[in-house]
Design an enzyme around this catalytic site. Structure first.
Site, PDB file in Angstrom:
ATOM      1  N   ASP A  16      57.430  91.625  35.905  1.00 46.99           N
ATOM      2  CA  ASP A  16      55.908  92.278  35.662  1.00 46.99           C
ATOM      3  C   ASP A  16      55.149  91.738  36.798  1.00 46.99           C
ATOM      4  O   ASP A  16      55.268  91.419  37.401  1.00 46.99           O
ATOM      5  CB  ASP A  16      55.787  91.260  34.186  1.00 46.99           C
ATOM      6  CG  ASP A  16      54.771  91.336  33.304  1.00 46.99           C
ATOM      7  OD1 ASP A  16      54.329  92.663  33.153  1.00 46.99           O
ATOM      8  OD2 ASP A  16      54.459  91.580  32.661  1.00 46.99           O
TER       9      ASP A  16
ATOM     10  N   ASP B 271      52.980  97.619  25.921  1.00 44.06           N
ATOM     11  CA  ASP B 271      52.054  96.521  24.838  1.00 44.06           C
ATOM     12  C   ASP B 271      52.268  96.435  23.395  1.00 44.06           C
ATOM     13  O   ASP B 271      52.250  95.966  22.852  1.00 44.06           O
ATOM     14  CB  ASP B 271      51.194  95.017  25.417  1.00 44.06           C
ATOM     15  CG  ASP B 271      51.958  94.098  26.589  1.00 44.06           C
ATOM     16  OD1 ASP B 271      53.080  94.228  26.750  1.00 44.06           O
ATOM     17  OD2 ASP B 271      51.170  93.477  27.341  1.00 44.06           O
TER      18      ASP B 271
END
Ligand code: GLA
Length: 724
Positions: A472, A542
């Site tokens: 990430d 997301d």
């Protein structure tokens, strides 16, 4: 032979699958002639329109008006006032260059770019240019592909002068297009709404898209589509420009006073310069140029073929992907060993084969984003007493593999890492650092910082039998400054960060070939071709709401293949949008990519498990199409009530069609869909409609689908087509 040089006309031809790219030498200056549908190697010299007189413009040594010649590399200071691709400060302090033909070479194999990812490839043309006065040089690399309609290009600049040369701008390419009147497609966005399409008319002057964030960003993907006047999704000529780069970049389209259009770009020259000692080289990132004469759809298929065949990790790109369950949306930071075991038990036996533990597993108090970032050496003792061993044992006992989340480029204010190595963070002494998601970035321009990360992350991977890593990157850069680098070299920072990142990827991703790596950046904020080289799939957003995902996945597919997009089935109502959507729709939309699950399965009933097992079986039966098929976008959810993706096998023997209707319209509404990409001569059985029709009929007449009315909003229908 993909590269041909015709000495009579001094013309170079590059032939790809269905495309030809051609340029000639005009008094030593590389003049673009053509990029389009494949043509024979006729002389194209009659097409040279450049060089026409324009009142105020002085001529250089070529005796021509450089400002109007469609250029393979625009220079500055010799009568060309368009955007230069190269701006170099020579040892004398002047910024003039005139890069003219010195020679060329045809290599049998495409060389790698040192320290940066790029496509592989065969025959490659290297055009060597030199400024006769200063000695400064540029090598332009060109590769065509017999399996895709793209040309890969890049430039290498070499300081052939006898003193220091400073690059103030070092773009990867320029390319002239005939005429103007084009429109430009960009993919803009933000967190949770990545890669929305925007099409604007080009005008006289410069239109540019860029990033200054040290990340390719969700704001504007490093891509530009150039549409000719009547082009749309399925027809007309379209050019695509896709930059294989992950840091600050710029791409420009310029309507020139000569009536043409100039494309250029590469590393963003905002806040950039680079010192070159005599003899030193500077390599630019690769740009991939696509051409399609059948609209945006053809452009996308060109990029998909090119990236699947030549850029993404060959070990994984066409192999069935791990089918993961990730706990992030199920638990966020709030989990215990027992909770994780219950989730794993819930998923066991469904076909889910990998459990990925997301954020929250490390440091002494990672209960929210405020703490412990970077403390990878500590497994959180409250949540996972005894370390990973009991968890991994449980995962393995259920026949699954273990995956783990990292954010290797970050460092938090409340961390052991910062206490022990305060200088590893990107900060400026005396200036309060801007925090993003309560964290700072690590100075990847420094080798000692990278060594530390490599050692720490590789140790966790090695010692815990990890099969999957989610990498990430949750914030953009501020205070871009590196301690220890000379003041006059600080503006090298953004590119040095990219080089540091790629070094890290090579030493972690490539050093662990048994591990499958997924990229991520607060969702899909670093979804670019360079990252795809290392991470065979990237978390697309997301936002897992199936309705929003139709737009995000549609936009992402402009450049990136379906297999590159991580798409998970998540809870309903969705945690971000609160929209309730049926399980079938959520899974049909998530199955249009590298699928997985992102939820708490601990309360799954036998019925839930059976339904999931059924869905996964169905996904696996079509997975080869997702991994290798040709995508046809039939309905655009950004401009209609529908979203339809048709994926056709390369041999046209099978296809799947997924159609989504956002809103029910009272009174019922049959939906006619005309298919594309089938073999017109063959008969196809449409399983769900009990219909047999030729490809020709299905493409010209189409089929009619009916969404049963009681289903309401947000519904999908799926059709399987098989050649009879
Ligand atoms: C980012 C990612 C999410 C999740 C969180 C964890 O937002 O996009 O998928 O991993 O970080 O903090």
């Amino acid at each position: 032979m993909s590269v041909t040089y015709c000495a009579d006309t001094q013309t170079f031809y590059l032939d790809g699958k269905d495309v030809t790219y051609a340029f000639c030498l005009t008094a030593g200056y590389p003049e673009h002639l053509y990029f389009g549908k494949k043509i024979p190697h006729d002389s194209l010299l009659h097409m040279r329109t450049g060089g026409a007189a324009e009142g105020t413009i002085p001529f250089g040594s070529t005796g021509r008006n450089m400002h109007t010649i469609p250029s393979e590399l625009t220079n500055y200071g010799r009568g060309d006032y368009r955007e230069p691709a190269i701006l170099v400060e020579n040892p004398s302090g002047d910024r003039i260059s005139e890069l003219l033909y010195e020679g060329h070479e045809i290599l049998s194999e495409k060389p790698k770019i040192s320290g940066m990812p790029s496509m592989d490839g065969g025959e490659t043309l290297v055009l060597r240019l030199k400024d006769k006065l200063t000695g400064f040089q540029a090598d332009l690399y060109y590769t065509a592909y017999d399996d895709s309609n793209v040309i890969a290009r890049r430039a290498v600049y070499r300081n052939g002068t006898n003193g220091k040369a400073i690059l103030r701008r070092a773009y990867s390419f320029s390319m002239g297009l005939p005429g103007n009147g084009y429109r430009m497609l960009s993919l803009h966005g933000a967190w949770c709404r990545e890669r929305r399409m925007e099409i604007i008319p080009l005008h006289h002057g410069v239109v540019s898209i860029d990033s200054k964030r040290l990340s390719s960003s969700a704001a504007l993907n490093p891509f530009m589509g150039i549409l000719s006047e009547h082009a749309d999704e399925n027809q007309g000529e379209v050019y695509g420009v896709s930059l294989v780069y992950s840091s600050s970049y710029v791409l420009k389209a310029e309507g020139t006073s000569g009536g043409d259009t100039l494309l250029t770009g590469g590393i963003n020259d905002f806040d950039f310069h680079w010192d070159l000692a005599p003899g030193e080289e500077f390599e630019t990132p690769e740009v991939v140029l696509a051409f399609s004469d059948c609209g945006l759809g053809g452009m996308s298929r060109a990029f998909h073929d090119a990236y699947r065949n030549h850029l993404i990790n060959k070990q994984y790109v066409k192999k069935p992907r791990p089918l993961v369950l990730n706990n992030w949306e199920g638990t966020h930071f709030n989990f215990t060993l027992d909770k994780l075991k219950a989730i794993i038990d819930g998923a066991a036996g469904t076909g889910i084969d990998t459990f990925v533990l997301d954020d929250g597993w490390f440091g002494y108090s990672r209960d929210n984003e405020k703490s412990s970032m970077g403390d990878w050496h500590i497994v959180n003792p409250q949540k996972l007493p005894g370390g990973f061993a009991p968890l991994v044992e449980h995962i393995h006992s259920k026949g699954m593999k273990f995956g783990l989340w990292f954010e290797p480029e970050m460092i938090g204010p409340n961390s052991d890492l910062l206490k022990n190595h305060p200088d590893y963070a990107i900060t400026i002494d005396g200036r309060e650092p801007c925090l993003g998601r309560c964290q700072m970035m690590m100075d990847l321009t420094r080798k000692d910082v990278r060594d530390y990360i490599v050692e720490t992350v590789n140790r966790v991977i090695r010692e815990n039998n990890i099969s999957y890593v989610k990498w990430d990157f949750n914030r953009n850069a501020t205070e871009t400054y590196s301690r220890g680098r000379a003041p006059e070299r600080q503006a090298e920072f953004a590119h040095r960060y990219a080089l540091g990142l790629y070094d890290l990827c090579e030493r972690i991703v490539e050093a662990n070939p048994q591990v499958f790596f997924e990229g991520c950046s607060a969702g899909g904020a670093r979804f670019d071709p360079a990252m795809l080289h290392y991470f065979s799939q990237i978390w697309t957003s997301d936002n897992t709401d199936a309705d929003d995902r139709t737009c995000i996945q549609y936009g992402t597919s402009m450049v990136y293949p379906l297999s590159a997009m991580s798409c998970h089935v998540s809870h309903s109502p969705n945690i971000t949008t609160k929209r309730p959507i049926s399980y079938k729709t959520r899974s049909d939309i998530a199955h249009l990519g590298a699928t997985g699950y992102e939820l708490d399965a601990s309360d799954w009933t036998d019925e839930d498990r059976a339904r999931t097992a059924e869905e996964i079986k169905e996904y696996k039966s079509c997975q080869d199409l997702i991994l290798e098929g040709d995508l046809y976008r039939l309905d655009n959810p950004m401009t209609s009530n529908y979203f339809s993706f048709l994926v056709v096998a390369k041999d046209q023997s099978r296809a799947i069609l997924t159609t989504y209707r956002r809103q029910l319209q009272a009174g019922g509404e049959p939906k006619r869909i005309r298919l594309l990409g089938l073999d017109p001569q063959k008969n196809y059985r449409v399983r769900e409609l009990d219909l047999v029709a030729s490809g020709s009929t299905l493409m010209n007449v189409g089929l009619v689908t009916r969404f049963p009315s009681p289903l309401g909003d947000y519904q999908t229908l799926k059709f399987h087509l098989d050649v009879e």
